[in-house]
Structures are given as structure tokens and as C-alpha cells.
Design an enzyme around this catalytic site. Sequence first.
Site, PDB file in Angstrom:
ATOM      1  N   PHE A 212       1.164  -8.958   0.034  1.00 24.36           N
ATOM      2  CA  PHE A 212       1.087  -7.986  -1.081  1.00 24.36           C
ATOM      3  C   PHE A 212       1.811  -8.206  -2.130  1.00 24.36           C
ATOM      4  O   PHE A 212       2.879  -8.501  -2.083  1.00 24.36           O
ATOM      5  CB  PHE A 212       1.724  -6.612  -0.099  1.00 24.36           C
TER       6      PHE A 212
ATOM      7  N   ASP B 240       7.788  -7.796   6.667  1.00 23.82           N
ATOM      8  CA  ASP B 240       7.305  -6.524   6.135  1.00 23.82           C
ATOM      9  C   ASP B 240       6.336  -5.940   7.128  1.00 23.82           C
ATOM     10  O   ASP B 240       5.082  -6.522   7.338  1.00 23.82           O
ATOM     11  CB  ASP B 240       6.680  -6.925   4.754  1.00 23.82           C
TER      12      ASP B 240
ATOM     13  N   TYR C  55       4.699   6.327   4.775  1.00 22.91           N
ATOM     14  CA  TYR C  55       3.621   6.985   4.401  1.00 22.91           C
ATOM     15  C   TYR C  55       2.302   6.689   4.832  1.00 22.91           C
ATOM     16  O   TYR C  55       1.263   7.196   4.611  1.00 22.91           O
ATOM     17  CB  TYR C  55       3.763   7.122   3.055  1.00 22.91           C
ATOM     18  N   LYS C  56       2.271   5.314   5.563  1.00 19.56           N
ATOM     19  CA  LYS C  56       1.030   4.715   6.057  1.00 19.56           C
ATOM     20  C   LYS C  56       0.745   5.338   7.340  1.00 19.56           C
ATOM     21  O   LYS C  56       0.606   6.487   7.580  1.00 19.56           O
ATOM     22  CB  LYS C  56       0.971   3.312   5.852  1.00 19.56           C
TER      23      LYS C  56
ATOM     24  N   ARG D  58     -12.261  -1.493   3.070  1.00 18.72           N
ATOM     25  CA  ARG D  58     -11.248  -1.669   3.938  1.00 18.72           C
ATOM     26  C   ARG D  58     -11.364  -0.168   4.678  1.00 18.72           C
ATOM     27  O   ARG D  58     -11.244   0.702   4.111  1.00 18.72           O
ATOM     28  CB  ARG D  58      -9.784  -1.846   3.419  1.00 18.72           C
TER      29      ARG D  58
HETATM   30  C1  LIG Z   1       2.046  -0.519   0.955  1.00 22.54           C
HETATM   31  C2  LIG Z   1       2.751  -1.906   0.792  1.00 22.54           C
HETATM   32  C3  LIG Z   1       3.698  -1.870   0.010  1.00 22.54           C
HETATM   33  C4  LIG Z   1       4.264  -0.702  -0.835  1.00 22.54           C
HETATM   34  O1  LIG Z   1       5.425  -0.986  -1.374  1.00 22.54           O
HETATM   35  P1  LIG Z   1       6.271   0.253  -2.135  1.00 22.54           P
HETATM   36  O2  LIG Z   1       7.224  -0.317  -2.853  1.00 22.54           O
HETATM   37  O3  LIG Z   1       6.517   1.166  -0.934  1.00 22.54           O
HETATM   38  O4  LIG Z   1       5.275   0.805  -3.012  1.00 22.54           O
HETATM   39  C5  LIG Z   1       4.629  -3.007   0.015  1.00 22.54           C
HETATM   40  N1  LIG Z   1       4.197  -4.194   0.832  1.00 22.54           N
HETATM   41  C6  LIG Z   1       3.197  -4.083   1.861  1.00 22.54           C
HETATM   42  C7  LIG Z   1       2.827  -5.140   2.592  1.00 22.54           C
HETATM   43  C8  LIG Z   1       2.397  -2.914   1.718  1.00 22.54           C
HETATM   44  O5  LIG Z   1       1.275  -2.929   2.608  1.00 22.54           O
END
Ligand SMILES: *Cc1c(COP(=O)(O)O)cnc(C)c1O
Length: 424
Positions: A139, A211, A236-237, A385
Site C-alpha cells: 500500500f 501491516d 475502520y475497515k 475489488r
Molecule cells: C488502508 C490502509 C492504510 C491506511 O493508512 P492510514 O494511515 O490509516 O490512512 C495503510 N496501509 C494499508 C496496507 C492499508 O490497506
Amino acid sequence: MSLPPITHCTTRQDCLEHDRADPLAGLRDQFDLPAGVIYLDGNSLGARPRAALQRAQQVIAQEWGTDLIRSWNKAGWFDLPLRLGNQLARLIGAGVDEVVITDSISINLFKLLAGALEMQAALPDGAQRKVIVSERDNFPTDLYMAQGLTEWLDRGYRIRLVDSPQELATAIDAETAVVMLTHVNYRTGHQYDLPAVTALVHAQAALVIWDLAHSAGAVPVDLQAAQADFAVGCTYKYLNGGPGSPAFAWMAPRHHAAFRQPLSGWWSHQAPFAMQPGYTAAEGIRRMLCGTQPIVSLALIECGLATFATTSMAALRTKSLALTDLFIALVERRCAGHGLALITPRAHHERGSHVSFVHPHGYGVMRALIARGVIGDYREPGVIRFGFTPLYIGYADVWDAVEVLRQILDDQEYDVAAQQDAVT
Ligand SMILES: *Cc1c(COP(=O)(O)O)cnc(C)c1O
């Protein structure tokens, strides 16, 4: 009555029968989902638990409105980051007082990576350990944070990106300080073998930061059993904490004493209300905190975590795999010949809880799906997705979503030149 195996369902009726036999079907009542919507984006923003509305009212009207500043003690606001962390812990195989909920993934990664690099620099061969290993398909914010930190440190750290999971074994070597990976890939849904990769990292005396953004509440994770070092993740997911709710950070207890994080705000101080001019880090996981927390948002996470109270990650995983198996089978059978290419692994042990296909007009197809109430999302390049949250998605939902997708593709109902919104 015997049910057809999930991948052999050929009618909506078959799917309804699987719903009737589903021991988790009742969990859906804990959520308030709008009529006419099939919500396949719980991997990006979890649905709202019914209880969240009342909790928000309580926090805003009573705790803030009436009790005012007294709520820091009276309502337990001050301890929320650890208390909620302890509730979340069992979902990721963490122990008591090892998880804290605070800040965002991006910020927590910065803190963990900085602290882990410093621990590694203190090793006898620390001067040679200048490499952070990650993957190109991670990500972006994870890579951006690592890039920002290493440029800012300006101590010769390099980021080595692998192009496939198979390259990890050779990419991790005696120069490696830290390996930073996302357990379930946000785009493809590929899942790493967390214990095996952790062992690979430790064999080179490196540290690992996992992560768990697409893992926590989605797939079983056992950080303690894997002897992992550090982890971050979203609430939040799949954890249904609400838009932008704070993230979590985990640190193995064996690292608590040596770990120093750079954002040494007063909430991580040993005695924040002693108001001393000098900084001394708190013991334990509290040292991951920085400053004052967003209490309204933090408080609602409790409602999201409560939706897991009567089930287990093992039961949720069984249903999640059945949902994604069914979706893949139905799309391949009913939408054949329309140029959809599956990029999610078929092997169960390599799959998370979402399924992605590439389509030449992926963005237009997803816009058309959303217009018809089937809400998934779009990720570059060309990826549509679909997240399957076993807490509130059923088998007939999968049937109905595929039927809408089939109609859109058959009728070429999508706009091939759709302009992208700011958030896709
Ligand atoms: C959703 C997601 C994030 C989001 O990071 P924020 O700092 O909370 O915006 C980070 N890493 C991954 C792998 C994600 O899927």
C-alpha cells in the site's frame, strides 16, 4: 436435506439455503445497512454497527455535554487507547497490554519503523544493517512513510522492494534491518504466510513490522504464536470502527523496554500530569502514544469490536472462504467471455477476505455497479475489488451481486470514458 457444495450453487435458491444453514447469519442484525444496497466494501470502510449511533449520542450529549472535563476520569477516556487495545488483542493473537489504539497506520508505521531501525543500529553489526525490505505492491502510504523517514534520517538507509513474494527469501539478508510487509495485499487479496515470513526475517536477525490493515477482523492472525515483532492495522475497515477511526499498534513485550519512538508526546510520558520539563517514556505499550486522542471517534470503536463478541475468527474465516469461493465460481461461470481476469489467489491459505478482478474498463464497470447498489471499489490499474465481510454478507447477496455484474457486462452498461472521482 443436503446442501450443494458452495461452488456448485447454480440457483439463487441454493444460495438462500446456505444462508438458512449459516450459523453466523444472525450477526447481520447488529448492523444498520441501507435497503437496496449490497455492501461489498467493508474492507475499505466497515458498515455501521447499530450500537454506534447510541454510543455517539452518549459520548457527545452525556460525556462531553454534561460531564465535560470530568469524563477523562469518570468515563475512562484517558484509558481508552489501552482498554480498546485489550479488546482487539484476541482478534490478532496478542496478549494483554500489548496493543494500543491511536493515530493512523501511517503515523504508527513511522513510529515503529524509527524505533525498530534504532534497535537494529545498536546490534554489533548494526552499522551494516541499512536496508528496509518491502514490496513494490505494498500500500503506497507504507512505502511513502518509509521513504520519508529514511530521507529525513539521512543515515544511508535504503529501501529494497521485491516484485513478488518469491523474491523475499533472497532479498532478506545480513544487510537487512527491518522487513515491512502488508499481510493481505490491498489490491490482489494475496495473503502472506505470517509465521513463515517472520521466521525468515528472524533467521537474518532482522525485525518485522506487519501491516494488518486487511487482516484484522478478516482472517485469523496469531502474532504471539508467530513470535512477530511489531504490527499496525486499521479499525475502520473490517473492524467497523467508523470513518477515520484511529489505528492500532502492537509490539511484542520482549521489545517494550528497548523500544524508543520519535514522537515523544506527553501521552507517552511516564507521568504526563507531573508536568516535568524532561521526557521519560512510559513503561510498556503506552510509550507508543503521542498526544491527546480523538475521543469521539475512539469511543465508537468499542461498538465495532463488540460485533465480534459472540463469534470467533475461525468461524468467520470459514464463512469468508465460502463467500469468496462462491463469488469466484459464479463470476467465472456467469460472466465468462467478458474479459474479467482474477488476480486473487485461488489457494485458500493465500487468500484474504476480498476478491479482485481486472477489467479493461474496470472504473466504468464499478461505477455502474455502484449505481445499481452493488458497492465495491476500484483500484488502479483496472482493478475492481469486492470485500466479503462475513459478519453482514450472505450467500444470496453474492448471487445478487454477480447477477448485477452479469447484466452490466452483457449490456455493456458501463461508461468506457467515466471520469474518476477524487476517491475511488
Ligand atoms: C488502508 C490502509 C492504510 C491506511 O493508512 P492510514 O494511515 O490509516 O490512512 C495503510 N496501509 C494499508 C496496507 C492499508 O490497506
